[in-house]
Enzyme design. Structure first.
Site, PDB file in Angstrom:
ATOM      1  N   GLY A 193       0.665  -0.557  -0.339  1.00  0.00           N
ATOM      2  CA  GLY A 193      -0.424  -0.046  -0.095  1.00  0.00           C
ATOM      3  C   GLY A 193       0.922   1.449   0.162  1.00  0.00           C
ATOM      4  O   GLY A 193       1.874   0.821  -0.295  1.00  0.00           O
ATOM      5  N   ALA A 219       2.513   2.698   2.449  1.00  0.00           N
ATOM      6  CA  ALA A 219       3.160   2.636   3.372  1.00  0.00           C
ATOM      7  C   ALA A 219       4.029   1.963   2.500  1.00  0.00           C
ATOM      8  O   ALA A 219       5.676   2.297   2.450  1.00  0.00           O
ATOM      9  CB  ALA A 219       3.654   2.527   5.241  1.00  0.00           C
ATOM     10  N   SER A 244     -16.931   9.740   1.407  1.00  0.00           N
ATOM     11  CA  SER A 244     -16.113  10.437   1.562  1.00  0.00           C
ATOM     12  C   SER A 244     -16.571  11.362   2.286  1.00  0.00           C
ATOM     13  O   SER A 244     -17.554  12.140   2.370  1.00  0.00           O
ATOM     14  CB  SER A 244     -15.401  11.228   0.282  1.00  0.00           C
ATOM     15  N   ARG A 293     -14.208  13.405  13.280  1.00  0.00           N
ATOM     16  CA  ARG A 293     -15.106  11.809  12.810  1.00  0.00           C
ATOM     17  C   ARG A 293     -15.614  10.975  14.331  1.00  0.00           C
ATOM     18  O   ARG A 293     -16.716  10.571  14.507  1.00  0.00           O
ATOM     19  CB  ARG A 293     -14.057  11.031  12.169  1.00  0.00           C
ATOM     20  N   HIS A 312     -13.851   1.795  10.415  1.00  0.00           N
ATOM     21  CA  HIS A 312     -13.178   2.668   8.825  1.00  0.00           C
ATOM     22  C   HIS A 312     -11.363   2.516   8.967  1.00  0.00           C
ATOM     23  O   HIS A 312     -10.642   1.941   7.775  1.00  0.00           O
ATOM     24  CB  HIS A 312     -13.442   3.851   8.414  1.00  0.00           C
ATOM     25  N   GLU A 333      -0.506   1.775   8.630  1.00  0.00           N
ATOM     26  CA  GLU A 333      -1.923   1.849   9.891  1.00  0.00           C
ATOM     27  C   GLU A 333      -1.347   0.946  10.566  1.00  0.00           C
ATOM     28  O   GLU A 333      -1.663   0.854  11.258  1.00  0.00           O
ATOM     29  CB  GLU A 333      -3.173   1.723   8.302  1.00  0.00           C
ATOM     30  N   ARG A 364      -8.139   9.301  14.422  1.00  0.00           N
ATOM     31  CA  ARG A 364      -7.280  10.255  13.670  1.00  0.00           C
ATOM     32  C   ARG A 364      -8.254  11.183  12.608  1.00  0.00           C
ATOM     33  O   ARG A 364      -9.387  10.821  12.153  1.00  0.00           O
ATOM     34  CB  ARG A 364      -6.874   9.075  12.513  1.00  0.00           C
TER      35      ARG A 364
END
Lengths: 234, 248, 638
Positions: free
Chosen positions: C42, C44, C284, C331, C402, C426, C436
């Site tokens: 991914g 990273a 989103s 969030r 999520h 992650e 986050r």
């Protein structure tokens, strides 16, 4: 890789060859149509035109050889690509629904092969004037006009008064029209002269041009079948 | 609703495949196509049979892993929709659905309807990048890029590499995929220095992988879940042609 | 073992520069003598593998997908934060740092977060140079949007596909290295164990998912960039294949797991439609820039068509409760507010588990075309899934799992407690604390991979002076054998239940007891139930097929087996943390008006769990969090 390999070995190179030769052949088709349409101006015009071409071998032979090369390359690239394309999908789908593609685009090879057959017949018919295949019992070589030129007008009228010959001609012209309706716009695509702005114009323009060419060519046998020039034959 | 599935089963890349028929019972229209297959697989496992192997991952239409030819059309034929986002409300009770894998020489079958698309990665490795190392890059705003160009590049960059273009093309051509990648980078000033080299290298690799050529039928564009435009292929042809003819 | 965070000394703003100077370097000619394994491709993983390859290391990169381009970073929609201050609206490295620390509810490590904010600016430059087509203004400069939890516009984006574009950028850099031969890629290959020799991570055991073959790969260091564990809940916005296997098996080999109870519940997902649901789809968060969240004031209005509910009968609860942030509240706060409304019986849609996200006002104010331009693809996606047109009726949204802030504990160098094992993105715990902020995951993944690990891994090589490992070492053979046994065990049960049904049951339990709201009684119940469920798994699971073939059921069952253990640690951690912070909301610990009540005196620490053996209680180690530059305030978005 050098330029030869990029053009003759790669798939895109072969598409270039196909497009460029297609372009030349298309220009010939247009020119030939304009020449042929002189038939409507009467025997004098078309016979003079024919005589002009035939009496200048230094012009006509390079043109013929050039066209032959174009046809050969066009067919060669089509054949090579088609072999490669078949190899690219060795196992066929059981159900296959082509979405978004036109009938013309899917029948380029078949249409092209029938057109090639027609071209051979057409050359034997009017260029080499082989008596056996004109189905009229007359020899076109013997047709001469008052000025001792080859009587092309009479040849065309005689040839096309045979409904079978005209029918095959019309069928071939409709296939050519289908072939060009896709081929002309594809040519722009393959060479890379297309973007979202010009694309609709080119696509529609190609169909329009193909239609005009069909009308132009088919007007001659249709007119003859309807009686145009029958006085000359008699 | 109840459906009948006609699914391609193939044990592995070496063995021959065949179609098997399975019932899909009590399908709800809010289910996605893959959720419907999940349910069928649960039934198959319960019956002691081998579940149908199919690829999927994100299930939100972006990873490009899902790859089913549904009733003869890759991803099932709804505009801008990948298999994972196709929902059962588009099917009718009693319908028979044929499910096949992507079929192309360059995409060998792994099992059932899962295929190997490593050919796409190899095309990318041939030139699908801008040659910069990490670090030492200029400020993001150093090169202004017009909105129109950035948007166009983004249109091309939206490709998810699923391979539906190949699956739909009658020639199994990968031109739309290659064109999208080449165009994204070649449209941008950052990609300019190696644009011809990129087009030549990626097309050469594409040919090597055994994909067919483009006959401009447009079926790739019609099934593309990201609606990548066929015009990008013209852009690729142009960049390739200039590269080949001018020896770049 | 005591936790050594290895934070450099000196003032916060100079720590990273100082550290970069202090750490040892590897001579360019020597770099090719070091083998590095990167697991995961991914943001990273791909960025780390590519950068290490560029530097000259010999890299092997593994991913379970069929191509590195498909890693789940690709699904991130909204954007990536960077302290560029291009908008001249008062942004700075310090502000991004502060927002992130505050957004994380003061449970993140200060020095790491500051470094993250510092390198954020380089990420944008790097991505632009790679050809990432970020959104631009007419003048040709980069465009920004605002995002939850911040009062400045610092989010860079590429339509609604920012994650995709950033990943494709990193993937292209990776492809370049693969083409050049510095990185060898192993797609459709899953890591199943870490091999430890003399106390250092020296390689991994993998299974080729196509052939089923199990093999050993030795290296001088192992880098895990394997993402989060959100799928422990069964339903999450993660990809179906996302799993905790890599970090879990590393945990069992000595890499402590930190803060597993911190899970982020995203407020704007498409609600569940039925039992068949296999995953949840995120819309989103950027939608909250223009959409207004509401539920009916009265329960009886819930079944009415939204358009027929009068303005006065609507409760725009986020605007009401958090006037200064409104619909852009962070969030965790937005998610809990939605849960609260639904718990009060005011939810909408099937099952009454949904709230409206309404664009009618925005369409009136900005026009349909502007909204279409900004969110067209999201509206299209919503319509595909629900069959509803959100330009005409409000969207229905509900929170869903999520992102997971917890993960493998790492020090400032991103190295775990198992020397030689680095963990990025992650998969580690480091930068987001208990919550986050939006558009920060992409930032962290790329910061770790492009700009942090490539420096710190060199320091490990130059200072640890380990012997060259070989995959023929007895330890590799032993680990391979264990993996084979594990696989055989799964295949030999042939019971009555499918891995999916067991996973779904575990997920449901965790969502109820360790989801948006947790309490001691519920957690204890879960802690009792999970071992039972695990036992049931090992008695009744039916894994079809064989070991030596492409066997998706087997892959999945192995991941579920790990979730069955992971879930327990998560509940244990949640039970230990007697406070509410960020994504961890303990119902017993809330303020009178229902906000999270943090307990800084007792819980300002990172809980790092050590594995002590199968069926033995893990041991918790504390890393105390110290804040030198910020004051631990109560997080208020009112």
């Amino acid at each position: 890789m050098n330029i030869i390999a990029y053009l003759f070995k790669s798939s895109l190179g072969k598409k270039y060859i196909m497009a460029v030769t297609g372009c030349c052949l298309f220009l010939f088709v247009v020119g030939h149509m304009v020449g042929n349409l002189q038939v409507f101006l009467g025997p004098e015009a078309i016979n003079r035109y024919g005589h002009f071409l035939q009496s200048n071998p230094e012009l006509i032979w390079p043109a013929r050889l050039g066209l032959l090369t174009m046809v050969a390359l066009h067919i060669w690239s089509a054949a090579r690509l088609s072999v490669e394309n078949r190899a690219a999908r060795p196992v066929a789908y059981q159900t296959y629904k082509p979405m978004g593609s036109s009938y013309a685009s899917r029948t380029m090879l078949m249409g092209g092969l029938i057109i090639a057959t027609f071209i051979i017949y057409h050359l034997l018919h009017f260029t080499f004037q082989v008596q056996a295949i004109n189905f009229t019992g007359q020899n076109f070589v013997d047709f001469t006009d008052a000025e001792k030129r080859h009587d092309i007008f009479k040849m065309i009228v005689t040839g096309f008064r045979n409904p079978l010959v005209s029918g095959f001609y019309l069928l071939s012209m409709s296939l050519l029209c289908l072939h060009l309706s896709h081929g002309v716009s594809s040519m722009f695509q393959s060479i890379g002269w297309k973007n979202d702005t010009y694309r609709p114009i080119i696509d529609k323009g190609a169909c329009l041009v193909a239609g005009v060419i069909f009308l132009g060519y088919s007007s001659i046998p249709v007119a003859i079948l309807l009686g145009f020039g029958k006085d000359v034959v008699k | 609703m109840n459906l009948t599935l006609k699914v391609w089963r193939q044990k592995n890349g070496q063995s021959a495949g065949h179609f098997d028929t399975y019932p899909a019972r009590d399908v709800i229209e809010d289910m996605s196509f893959l959720e419907m297959l999940d349910v069928v697989n649960e039934d198959l496992i319960a019956a002691g049979k081998d579940p149908i192997a199919f690829d999927s991952d994100c299930r939100e239409g972006i990873c490009g892993m899902c790859s089913l030819v549904i009733n003869g059309v890759p991803h099932g034929g709804h505009r801008g929709t990948a298999t994972c986002q196709l929902h059962m409300r588009h099917f009718k009770d009693g319908e028979t659905i044929t499910i096949e894998p992507w079929r192309a020489e360059a995409f060998p079958i792994i099992k059932d309807v899962a295929v190997n698309r490593a050919a796409f990665d190899r095309i990318m490795q041939a030139g699908g990048f801008i040659s910069v190392n990490t670090g030492g890059t200029p400020d993001g705003n150093a090169i202004p890029i017009s909105k129109a160009v950035a948007d166009k590049s983004m249109d091309a960059a939206a490709c998810i590499g699923c391979g539906a273009c190949v699956a739909a093309c009658k020639n199994a051509s990968a031109m739309l995929f290659v064109a999208a990648k080449v165009s994204q980078l070649n449209l941008l000033p950052q990609g300019e220095p190696e644009k011809h080299r990129r087009a030549l290298a990626m097309v050469t690799q594409m040919d090597k992988e055994g994909f067919g050529s483009c006959t401009v039928t447009g079926s790739c564009e019609a099934v593309c879940p990201k609606e990548i435009s066929l015009s990008f292929i013209a852009k690729l042809n142009r960049d390739y042609g200039i590269g080949a003819l001018l020896g770049k | 073992m005591a936790l050594e965070s290895n934070i450099p000394s000196g003032p916060l703003a100079q720590k990273w520069d100082k550290h970069k100077f202090d750490i040892k370097l590897v001579n360019p000619a020597n770099k090719r003598k070091f083998d590095v394994i990167v697991v995961g491709s991914g943001l990273a993983g791909a960025s780390a593998a590519a950068t290490l390859g560029e530097l000259g290391y010999k890299v092997k990169c593994f991913c379970y997908q069929d191509s590195p381009r498909r890693a789940h970073s690709i699904a991130a929609q909204g954007g990536i934060n960077a302290a560029k201050n291009y908008q001249n609206d008062g942004d700075s490295v310090h502000r991004l740092f502060y927002d992130t620390i505050k957004g994380g509810d003061f449970r993140a490590r200060e020095a790491n977060v500051y470094r993250l904010a510092q390198v954020s600016v380089n990420i944008i430059d790097q991505c632009v140079a790679q050809g990432v087509p970020f959104a631009r203004e007419y003048g040709g400069l980069l465009s920004n949007r605002s995002f939850g939890g911040a009062q400045v516009s610092r989010t860079f984006y590429a339509r609604g596909q920012t994650g995709q574009q950033l990943l494709l950028g990193a993937y292209s850099a990776l492809c370049r290295q693969i083409g050049m031969g510095t990185v060898k890629m192993y797609p459709r290959t899953e890591m199943l164990d870490v091999v430890v020799i003399d106390g250092h991570a020296k390689g991994i055991i993998v299974r080729d998912l196509v052939s089923g073959e199990i093999s050993s790969h030795a290296a001088d260091a192992v880098v895990l960039a394997t993402g989060g564990y959100g799928n422990v809940f069964f339903l999450s916005t993660n990809a179906k294949g996302c799993n905790a296997t890599a970090i879990w098996r590393a945990y069992k080999k000595g890499a402590y797991l930190a803060n597993p109870c911190y899970t982020q519940i995203h407020p704007t997902c498409i609600p569940v439609s039925g039992e068949h649901q296999s995953k949840l789809t995120l819309m989103s968060e950027s939608l909250r820039n223009d959409g207004r969240v509401w539920v009916p004031k009265k329960k009886e209005d819930c079944d009415k068509a939204p358009g027929s509910i009068a303005e006065d009968d609507r409760d725009y609860y986020l605007e009401r409760k958090y006037p200064s942030y409104g619909n852009l509240a962070p969030r965790d706060i937005s998610s809990r507010a939605a849960k609260e409304a639904c718990d009060q019986g005011r939810g909408v849609g099937p099952g009454k588990l949904g709230v409206y996200l309404d664009f009618a006002d925005a369409i009136k104010r900005l026009g349909l075309n502007v909204i279409r331009e900004r969110y067209g693809n999201l509206f299209d996606m919503y319509e595909k899934i629900t069959g509803e047109n959100a330009y005409q009726v409000p969207m229905r949204i509900y929170p869903a799992v999520h992102y997971t802030m917890g993960g493998t504990w790492v020090d400032y160098n991103l190295m775990s407690t198992l020397p030689g094992l680095f963990v990025l993105g992650e998969a580690n715990f480091s930068d987001h604390g208990a919550n986050r902020l939006g558009a920060s995951a992409l930032m962290q993944g790329l910061a770790d991979g492009y700009f942090v690990l490539p420096y710190t891994i060199g320091n490990y090589f130059a200072s640890s002076k380990q012997a060259k490992p070989s995959s023929s070492h007895a330890e590799f053979k032993r680990a391979e054998e264990e993996v084979r046994k594990f696989t055989q065990r799964l295949l030999s049960i042939k019971g009555k239940r499918t891995p999916t049904s067991l996973h779904r049951e575990l997920g449901k339990l965790l969502w109820e007891k360790c989801g948006m709201g947790r309490n001691a009684a519920g957690l204890k119940e879960a802690l009792k139930r999970i071992p039972e469920l695990r036992e049931e798994f090992w008695k009744t699971v039916n894994v079809t097929g064989e070991a030596m073939e492409f066997n998706q059921a087997l892959e999945y069952a192995g991941r579920v087996a790990d979730f069955m253990e992971f879930g327990e640690l998560m509940c244990l951690d949640a039970l230990d943390r007697n406070e509410s912070c960020g994504g961890h909301f303990r119902e017993e610990f809330q303020t009178p008006d229902g906000e999270a009540a943090r307990n800084d005196e007792k819980y300002a620490y990172v809980a790092a769990w050590e594995f002590r053996g199968q069926n033995q209680a893990p041991v918790m180690h504390k890393e105390t969090l110290e804040y030198t530059e910020v004051h631990m305030s109560t997080r208020s978005y009112k």
